[in-house]
Design a protein around this motif. Structure first.
Motif, PDB file in Angstrom:
ATOM      1  N   LEU A   9       0.829  -1.203   0.000  1.00  0.00           N
ATOM      2  CA  LEU A   9       0.000   0.000   0.000  1.00  0.00           C
ATOM      3  C   LEU A   9       0.866   1.258   0.000  1.00  0.00           C
ATOM      4  O   LEU A   9       0.426   2.324  -0.415  1.00  0.00           O
ATOM      5  CB  LEU A   9      -0.933   0.012   1.217  1.00  0.00           C
ATOM      6  N   GLU A  10       2.100   1.142   0.465  1.00  0.00           N
ATOM      7  CA  GLU A  10       3.029   2.279   0.516  1.00  0.00           C
ATOM      8  C   GLU A  10       3.940   2.342  -0.701  1.00  0.00           C
ATOM      9  O   GLU A  10       4.813   3.190  -0.777  1.00  0.00           O
ATOM     10  CB  GLU A  10       3.889   2.220   1.790  1.00  0.00           C
ATOM     11  N   GLY A  11       3.780   1.432  -1.656  1.00  0.00           N
ATOM     12  CA  GLY A  11       4.645   1.390  -2.833  1.00  0.00           C
ATOM     13  C   GLY A  11       5.417   0.082  -2.882  1.00  0.00           C
ATOM     14  O   GLY A  11       5.157  -0.848  -2.127  1.00  0.00           O
ATOM     15  N   THR A  12       6.403   0.011  -3.760  1.00  0.00           N
ATOM     16  CA  THR A  12       7.194  -1.199  -3.934  1.00  0.00           C
ATOM     17  C   THR A  12       8.241  -1.309  -2.831  1.00  0.00           C
ATOM     18  O   THR A  12       8.978  -0.358  -2.576  1.00  0.00           O
ATOM     19  CB  THR A  12       7.895  -1.196  -5.306  1.00  0.00           C
ATOM     20  N   MET A  13       8.273  -2.464  -2.166  1.00  0.00           N
ATOM     21  CA  MET A  13       9.266  -2.738  -1.130  1.00  0.00           C
ATOM     22  C   MET A  13      10.022  -4.002  -1.511  1.00  0.00           C
ATOM     23  O   MET A  13       9.507  -4.845  -2.237  1.00  0.00           O
ATOM     24  CB  MET A  13       8.599  -2.898   0.235  1.00  0.00           C
ATOM     25  N   GLN A  14      11.244  -4.137  -1.000  1.00  0.00           N
ATOM     26  CA  GLN A  14      12.050  -5.320  -1.273  1.00  0.00           C
ATOM     27  C   GLN A  14      12.050  -6.239  -0.063  1.00  0.00           C
ATOM     28  O   GLN A  14      12.175  -5.787   1.074  1.00  0.00           O
ATOM     29  CB  GLN A  14      13.478  -4.919  -1.615  1.00  0.00           C
ATOM     30  N   ALA A  15      11.921  -7.539  -0.350  1.00  0.00           N
ATOM     31  CA  ALA A  15      12.033  -8.564   0.681  1.00  0.00           C
ATOM     32  C   ALA A  15      13.304  -9.349   0.405  1.00  0.00           C
ATOM     33  O   ALA A  15      13.493  -9.873  -0.690  1.00  0.00           O
ATOM     34  CB  ALA A  15      10.819  -9.493   0.648  1.00  0.00           C
ATOM     35  N   ASP A  16      14.194  -9.392   1.373  1.00  0.00           N
ATOM     36  CA  ASP A  16      15.441 -10.140   1.261  1.00  0.00           C
ATOM     37  C   ASP A  16      15.219 -11.592   1.670  1.00  0.00           C
ATOM     38  O   ASP A  16      14.216 -11.926   2.322  1.00  0.00           O
ATOM     39  CB  ASP A  16      16.506  -9.525   2.172  1.00  0.00           C
ATOM     40  N   LEU A  17      16.175 -12.446   1.312  1.00  0.00           N
ATOM     41  CA  LEU A  17      16.114 -13.834   1.782  1.00  0.00           C
ATOM     42  C   LEU A  17      15.990 -13.833   3.300  1.00  0.00           C
ATOM     43  O   LEU A  17      16.672 -13.077   3.984  1.00  0.00           O
ATOM     44  CB  LEU A  17      17.381 -14.591   1.374  1.00  0.00           C
ATOM     45  N   GLY A  18      15.109 -14.638   3.819  1.00  0.00           N
ATOM     46  CA  GLY A  18      14.877 -14.711   5.259  1.00  0.00           C
ATOM     47  C   GLY A  18      13.693 -13.878   5.708  1.00  0.00           C
ATOM     48  O   GLY A  18      13.109 -14.146   6.761  1.00  0.00           O
ATOM     49  N   ASP A  19      13.318 -12.859   4.936  1.00  0.00           N
ATOM     50  CA  ASP A  19      12.174 -12.024   5.300  1.00  0.00           C
ATOM     51  C   ASP A  19      10.880 -12.812   5.141  1.00  0.00           C
ATOM     52  O   ASP A  19      10.797 -13.753   4.354  1.00  0.00           O
ATOM     53  CB  ASP A  19      12.089 -10.778   4.416  1.00  0.00           C
ATOM     54  N   TYR A  20       9.871 -12.399   5.881  1.00  0.00           N
ATOM     55  CA  TYR A  20       8.536 -12.963   5.751  1.00  0.00           C
ATOM     56  C   TYR A  20       7.696 -12.050   4.874  1.00  0.00           C
ATOM     57  O   TYR A  20       7.849 -10.838   4.916  1.00  0.00           O
ATOM     58  CB  TYR A  20       7.869 -13.099   7.122  1.00  0.00           C
ATOM     59  N   ILE A  21       6.799 -12.643   4.097  1.00  0.00           N
ATOM     60  CA  ILE A  21       5.823 -11.879   3.345  1.00  0.00           C
ATOM     61  C   ILE A  21       4.499 -12.128   4.053  1.00  0.00           C
ATOM     62  O   ILE A  21       4.077 -13.274   4.234  1.00  0.00           O
ATOM     63  CB  ILE A  21       5.743 -12.312   1.853  1.00  0.00           C
ATOM     64  N   ILE A  22       3.866 -11.048   4.477  1.00  0.00           N
ATOM     65  CA  ILE A  22       2.646 -11.113   5.276  1.00  0.00           C
ATOM     66  C   ILE A  22       1.466 -10.651   4.431  1.00  0.00           C
ATOM     67  O   ILE A  22       1.562  -9.664   3.711  1.00  0.00           O
ATOM     68  CB  ILE A  22       2.775 -10.205   6.513  1.00  0.00           C
ATOM     69  N   ARG A  23       0.353 -11.379   4.545  1.00  0.00           N
ATOM     70  CA  ARG A  23      -0.904 -10.920   3.954  1.00  0.00           C
ATOM     71  C   ARG A  23      -1.662 -10.223   5.078  1.00  0.00           C
ATOM     72  O   ARG A  23      -1.996 -10.819   6.086  1.00  0.00           O
ATOM     73  CB  ARG A  23      -1.723 -12.083   3.392  1.00  0.00           C
TER      74      ARG A  23
END
Length: 107
Positions: free
Chosen positions: A67-81
């Motif tokens: 919602l705030e724009g494009t963000m980067q997720a690195d290896l190890g990060d969680y993607i949350i719905r």
């Protein structure tokens, strides 16, 4: 001044991780779970670029439209719905402070 407590909410999340290391001519090729994440986010595919960061392997990430724009997720990060169906990345140390697993599910 008043004190507030965060309401309990159950979220769906998946961790961006290496699922297989394959020996190759240049060392080790790493297979990521980006297809599982694409399915989780209901998108056809995710690009998994690698950017230089001073290491031979570089920095592997995926881009998440939030919602705030494009963000980067690195290896190890969680993607949350989120509660409104939005997606955003979360660093593992923050994720582990805020969330605890309530059940395993297929991602």
């Amino acid at each position: 001044m008043a004190k507030y407590r965060k309401k309990p909410v159950v979220i769906d999340a998946i961790q961006f991780k290496v699922i297989k290391e394959i020996p190759c001519l240049h060392g080790v090729a790493k297979e990521h779970n980006s297809m599982d994440i694409a399915k989780f986010m209901n998108v056809p595919f995710l690009k998994v670029p690698t950017a230089p960061n001073g290491t031979p392997e570089g920095r592997t990430y995926i881009e998440i439209e939030t919602l705030e724009g494009t963000m980067q997720a690195d290896l190890g990060d969680y993607i949350i719905r989120g509660v409104k169906g939005e997606y955003y990345p979360c660093k593992p140390d923050i994720f582990e402070q805020i969330y605890e697993k309530v059940e395993d599910g297929a991602a």
